[in-house]
Motif scaffolding. Structure first.
Motif, mmCIF file in Angstrom:
data_model
loop_
_atom_site.group_PDB
_atom_site.id
_atom_site.type_symbol
_atom_site.label_atom_id
_atom_site.label_comp_id
_atom_site.label_asym_id
_atom_site.label_seq_id
_atom_site.Cartn_x
_atom_site.Cartn_y
_atom_site.Cartn_z
ATOM 1 N N LEU A 191 0.847 -1.196 0.000
ATOM 2 C CA LEU A 191 0.000 0.000 0.000
ATOM 3 C C LEU A 191 0.879 1.241 0.000
ATOM 4 O O LEU A 191 1.739 1.399 0.867
ATOM 5 N N THR B 269 0.785 5.481 0.070
ATOM 6 C CA THR B 269 -0.133 6.558 0.443
ATOM 7 C C THR B 269 0.532 7.928 0.329
ATOM 8 O O THR B 269 1.700 8.097 0.681
ATOM 9 N N THR C 157 -6.714 2.406 -4.981
ATOM 10 C CA THR C 157 -7.675 2.102 -3.934
ATOM 11 C C THR C 157 -8.251 3.421 -3.447
ATOM 12 O O THR C 157 -7.864 4.488 -3.958
ATOM 13 N N MET D 3 -7.300 8.652 0.800
ATOM 14 C CA MET D 3 -7.304 9.044 2.202
ATOM 15 C C MET D 3 -8.221 10.251 2.407
ATOM 16 O O MET D 3 -8.522 10.986 1.460
ATOM 17 N N LYS E 201 -4.815 -3.666 9.892
ATOM 18 C CA LYS E 201 -5.132 -2.340 9.369
ATOM 19 C C LYS E 201 -3.879 -1.463 9.360
ATOM 20 O O LYS E 201 -2.900 -1.761 10.046
ATOM 21 N N GLU F 233 -5.903 8.300 10.460
ATOM 22 C CA GLU F 233 -6.900 7.497 9.793
ATOM 23 C C GLU F 233 -6.411 6.076 9.598
ATOM 24 O O GLU F 233 -5.204 5.798 9.642
ATOM 25 N N TYR G 275 -6.663 2.415 7.335
ATOM 26 C CA TYR G 275 -7.009 1.725 6.086
ATOM 27 C C TYR G 275 -7.309 0.270 6.392
ATOM 28 O O TYR G 275 -6.526 -0.412 7.063
ATOM 29 N N THR H 243 -11.078 0.630 2.329
ATOM 30 C CA THR H 243 -11.627 1.933 2.708
ATOM 31 C C THR H 243 -10.847 2.538 3.867
ATOM 32 O O THR H 243 -10.169 1.845 4.621
ATOM 33 N N TRP H 244 -10.991 3.866 4.010
ATOM 34 C CA TRP H 244 -10.346 4.633 5.071
ATOM 35 C C TRP H 244 -11.402 5.140 6.037
ATOM 36 O O TRP H 244 -12.487 5.548 5.620
#
Length: 484
Positions: free
Chosen positions: A369, A371, A396, A399, A415, A433, A435, A441-442
């Motif tokens: 992942l 970000t 995906t 954020m 997560k 936050e 993921y 989803t966030w």
């Protein structure tokens, strides 16, 4: 969720915990190191029947519960418990030292039978969902309290710092090294955080002041610091910290001086260093290997693209994925794979977005992942996934926040926790936050006490996340630390 363990340690966990008679147990549901991690292995753990409510089954809940069997084929329903905290059964009698545990023979923790705490069965019979249960012994009765997870401050570091490193040692402590302080300048100080007490203690100073360096945990438990910068420019020197002695020793120099580089410990024990920036002017494509057995560096194949501010991740197949960064042609979306078995690089699929100052996280399903970051024009909130099995990227969900210079930590429940960072226009964030790989989803969670970027985040052995230092919204260097 908070509990007190047998040595008085206050602990916050991402899933479940309980304690009785000053002995504690904790549960994690998405780790590859718990007692039910492999349902298809020879231990033959089966998912419990959640439709019934008797001694051997579970209430329907979000808790994954498994059927543990004793030598007499008695069934116990419990979550997957961390193997590292389980007592081993007596080899001869197949019993446990505590009457509050039962010896099970179908755990996946080891070939030897392990002791299942009977309180684990309580968790599955009652089930939990949005809240966490805390238990304490009071007049021989367990008293439950409902708590919500969040952030709380822990002891301050001796030095405010950013551009530092934080390393989780084999003894559970966290070693913080170097960095920059506005009041002191570039630091050679080092200090240790003890999760059992929540306190910081200084340890012997490094040989060199440095920031923008790397820190790698070697297979022998020592910590290798390499490169970075001091007041005279970029460094090629390296040194080793020995946790057992609390001392530093120099080791051989890298071939290239570099800062903003990456360092990855390979499965063969060597450390791969890639790219970086030399004296704020030259982008490097070189890579080299440190061999702990000989204490020497050797060069290996060059990357196709010079880059700094990139990331490097060790995949489950042992290869190293390098992505993004700032190169000679600007900010990159390219990705490359290093194969340690032959010492060469190959190009793999490009990311959708060019970015640097981003984060990467290896998920439990093996995917990577990526970000946020900065693309040269704006700070990004985009996220994408790399699939090593086919070498391709897919986007995906975005954020909630646009972030660069943030941190991303894979929690024990699988997560990913993203903390802090800098938004567009030097607006510093205290947002947090999560993921969820299962849904892509966030969700926002409790904010940190302090907004910060250029900080570090370390997942402790007790499941908490320790955040240290950084720069706040007023461009003040922080010495504060907090726990999630």
């Amino acid at each position: 969720m908070i509990y007190i363990n047998s040595i008085g340690q206050t602990t916050q966990l991402p899933n479940y915990s309980c304690s009785e008679n000053n002995a504690s147990i904790q549960f994690t549901l998405s780790s590859s190191f718990h007692s039910a991690w492999n349902q298809t292995s020879s231990c033959s753990l089966q998912q419990c029947n959640t439709s019934l409510n008797d001694n051997n089954n579970c209430l329907s809940s979000s808790t994954p519960c498994f059927d543990y069997r004793t030598i007499n084929n008695i069934s116990y329903c419990a979550p997957g418990i961390l193997c590292s905290i389980l007592e081993r059964c007596n080899n001869i009698t197949q019993t446990c030292s505590s009457n509050s545990s039962v010896c099970v023979i179908n755990s996946c923790c080891s070939p030897q039978a392990v002791c299942l705490p009977l309180l684990a069965t309580y968790m599955c019979k009652t089930g939990t969902d949005a809240y966490y249960l805390y238990f304490r012994l009071h007049r021989n009765q367990l008293k439950p309290f409902i708590l919500v997870i969040g952030w709380f401050s822990t002891g301050n570091m001796s030095n405010a710092r950013w551009g530092h490193t934080a390393s989780l040692l084999s003894n559970g402590k966290v070693l913080v090294t170097g960095g920059y302080s506005v009041t002191v300048g570039i630091l050679n100080s080092a200090e240790l955080y003890d999760p059992s007490t929540g306190a910081w203690t200084t340890t012997i100073n490094m040989t060199n002041v440095r920031y923008y360096h790397t820190a790698s945990i070697l297979s022998n438990g020592k910590v290798l610091l390499a490169g970075g910068a001091d007041n005279s420019g970029t460094l090629n020197n390296a040194e080793l910290y020995d946790p057992s002695a609390g001392t530093w020793t120099t080791t051989s120099n890298m071939t290239n001086a570099r800062a903003y580089h990456t360092a990855s410990e390979l499965s063969n024990g060597k450390v791969l260093v890639t790219g970086g920036l030399y004296n704020n002017s030259i982008n490097l494509n070189s890579a080299e290997l440190y061999d702990p057995l000989t204490g020497t560096w050797i060069t290996t194949g060059n990357m196709t693209n010079a880059r700094w501010g990139h990331t490097a991740s060790i995949l489950s197949n042992g290869k190293v994925l390098v992505i993004g960064g700032f190169g000679n042609s600007g900010i990159l979306n390219s990705a490359m794979l290093y194969d340690p078995s032959i010492g060469t690089w190959t190009i793999t699929g490009n990311m959708t977005n060019a970015r640097y100052y981003h984060t990467v996280s290896i998920l439990s399903n093996g995917k990577v992942l990526v970000t946020g970051g900065f693309n040269g024009y704006i700070t990004l909130n985009t996220a994408e996934l790399y699939d090593p099995s086919i070498g391709t990227w897919t986007t995906t969900s975005n954020m909630t926040d646009t972030l660069e210079l943030h941190t991303a930590s894979v929690l024990l429940n699988g997560k990913v926790l993203v903390t802090g960072g800098r938004r567009n226009g030097n607006n510093v964030s205290n947002s947090v936050e999560l993921y969820d790989p299962s849904t892509g989803t966030w969700t926002a969670t409790n904010d940190m006490t302090n907004a910060r970027y250029y900080h570090t985040a370390s997942v402790l052995s007790n499941g908490k996340v320790l955040v240290t230092g950084g720069i706040n919204v007023n461009f003040v260097t922080l010495n504060s630390a907090e726990l999630y």
